[in-house]
Write a protein that holds these residues in place. Structure first.
Motif, PDB file in Angstrom:
ATOM      1  N   UNK A 171       0.830  -1.220   0.873  1.00  0.00           N
ATOM      2  CA  UNK A 171       0.225  -0.216  -0.230  1.00  0.00           C
ATOM      3  C   UNK A 171       0.489   1.289  -0.017  1.00  0.00           C
ATOM      4  N   UNK A 172       0.500   2.242  -0.805  1.00  0.00           N
ATOM      5  CA  UNK A 172       1.635   3.206  -0.709  1.00  0.00           C
ATOM      6  C   UNK A 172       1.744   4.097   0.469  1.00  0.00           C
ATOM      7  N   UNK A 173       2.352   4.870   0.353  1.00  0.00           N
ATOM      8  CA  UNK A 173       2.287   5.630   1.893  1.00  0.00           C
ATOM      9  C   UNK A 173       2.948   6.721   2.082  1.00  0.00           C
ATOM     10  N   UNK A 174       2.478   8.041   1.226  1.00  0.00           N
ATOM     11  CA  UNK A 174       3.347   8.935   0.936  1.00  0.00           C
ATOM     12  C   UNK A 174       3.557  10.085   2.280  1.00  0.00           C
ATOM     13  N   UNK A 175       4.748  10.240   1.707  1.00  0.00           N
ATOM     14  CA  UNK A 175       5.739  11.118   2.636  1.00  0.00           C
ATOM     15  C   UNK A 175       5.699  12.042   2.997  1.00  0.00           C
ATOM     16  N   UNK A 235      -0.177  12.432   7.321  1.00  0.00           N
ATOM     17  CA  UNK A 235      -0.353  12.933   8.262  1.00  0.00           C
ATOM     18  C   UNK A 235       0.884  11.843   9.491  1.00  0.00           C
ATOM     19  N   UNK A 236       1.410  11.998  10.262  1.00  0.00           N
ATOM     20  CA  UNK A 236       2.621  11.691  10.742  1.00  0.00           C
ATOM     21  C   UNK A 236       1.712   9.961  11.449  1.00  0.00           C
ATOM     22  N   UNK A 237       0.383  10.190  12.053  1.00  0.00           N
ATOM     23  CA  UNK A 237      -0.159   8.915  12.603  1.00  0.00           C
ATOM     24  C   UNK A 237      -0.686   7.947  11.669  1.00  0.00           C
ATOM     25  N   UNK A 238      -0.963   8.567  10.661  1.00  0.00           N
ATOM     26  CA  UNK A 238      -1.575   8.038   9.479  1.00  0.00           C
ATOM     27  C   UNK A 238      -0.362   7.041   8.808  1.00  0.00           C
ATOM     28  N   UNK A 239       1.295   7.821   8.742  1.00  0.00           N
ATOM     29  CA  UNK A 239       2.015   7.032   8.223  1.00  0.00           C
ATOM     30  C   UNK A 239       2.315   6.248   8.586  1.00  0.00           C
ATOM     31  N   UNK A 240       2.763   5.816  10.392  1.00  0.00           N
ATOM     32  CA  UNK A 240       3.078   5.399  11.549  1.00  0.00           C
ATOM     33  C   UNK A 240       2.458   4.058  11.263  1.00  0.00           C
ATOM     34  N   UNK A 241       0.586   4.590  11.103  1.00  0.00           N
ATOM     35  CA  UNK A 241       0.032   3.248  11.718  1.00  0.00           C
ATOM     36  C   UNK A 241      -0.056   2.427  10.056  1.00  0.00           C
ATOM     37  N   UNK A 242       0.302   2.511   9.101  1.00  0.00           N
ATOM     38  CA  UNK A 242       0.831   1.887   7.704  1.00  0.00           C
ATOM     39  C   UNK A 242       1.982   1.646   7.534  1.00  0.00           C
TER      40      UNK A 242
END
Length: 236
Positions: free
Chosen positions: A77-81, A84-91
């Motif tokens: 799944x794509x995880x754009x830089x 949101x910090x929480x969303x990035x870490x969750x993925x």
């Protein structure tokens, strides 16, 4: 013939591996993350308890003996830089849990099983070219999870070879699955093929051929090997 547990066997590479093994006469215990029309044990690897439950259910289904484990299940799944910090870490965490931690748990259960039984066994890890050369800026987590899988595989091979517990890995490049198709579209479609000297992506059947060879035919001296299948887009 051997009893083989194949994770992520309901579609794509996993389904092709299952078909190839069954054609060779192996008894395959399949796995799917969601309810599937194909006979499989359902286990959602985002739940840390799921790999243990899958192993227990598979062992019961196989009559108490699993000879080969194939770690194939994974998410991409794509995880754009700029997420949101929480969303990035969750993925990031979800990808590690599904792609790496679940494979580690199952590998541990398999090694313990084979050692307790006093006999050898085999495992095959479906990793990725990304584990060697990295991936796109949106896929740090995916590359890291597959790099971790390769490091784990090599450690297992070195640690247990004398006990006839063998570990092999396959590192595909782009493969013609729905997962890879989404990526190709997101990165420019056919233009991305310019990076592949072969000019085409692999088919699930090709990767299944390699995985089946590792599971059933590869010599013991190959334990620890990583077989690349990427159309010469990464050579080492």
């Amino acid at each position: 013939m051997p009893n083989v547990l194949v994770t992520g066997s309901s579609r794509g590479i996993g389904a092709a591996i299952r078909a190839a093994l069954e054609k060779r006469g192996a008894t395959v215990i399949g796995h799917a993350s969601k309810q599937s029309t194909v006979s499989s044990i359902t286990a959602d690897f985002t739940d840390p308890k799921a790999p243990g439950q899958l192993w227990d259910d598979a062992l019961a289904q196989a009559g108490g003996r699993i000879d080969i484990l194939i770690n194939n299940a994974g998410i991409f799944e794509a995880n754009p830089l700029r997420s949101d910090d929480a969303d990035w870490l969750e993925l990031w965490e979800r990808t590690m849990t599904v792609n790496l931690t679940a494979s580690a748990q199952l590998s541990r259960f398999a090694v313990q099983h084979w050692r307790e039984e006093g006999r050898g066994g085999r495992m095959v890890h479906v990793a990725s070219r990304a584990g060697h050369r990295g991936d796109s800026p949106w896929h740090w987590h995916y590359a890291a999870s597959k790099g971790g899988m390769l490091a784990m595989h090599k450690t297992i091979a070195r640690a247990y070879a004398r006990e006839h517990i063998f570990s092999y890995a396959v590192a595909p490049g782009f493969t013609d699955t729905s997962m890879a198709g989404d990526y190709l579209d997101s990165r420019g479609g056919a233009d991305l093929l310019k990076d592949i000297p072969l000019g085409d992506v692999a088919t699930p059947k090709e990767i299944a051929t390699i995985a089946t060879f590792c599971a059933l035919d590869a010599p013991a001296s190959m334990t620890g090997a990583v077989i690349d299948a990427n159309g010469a887009s990464y050579v080492r």
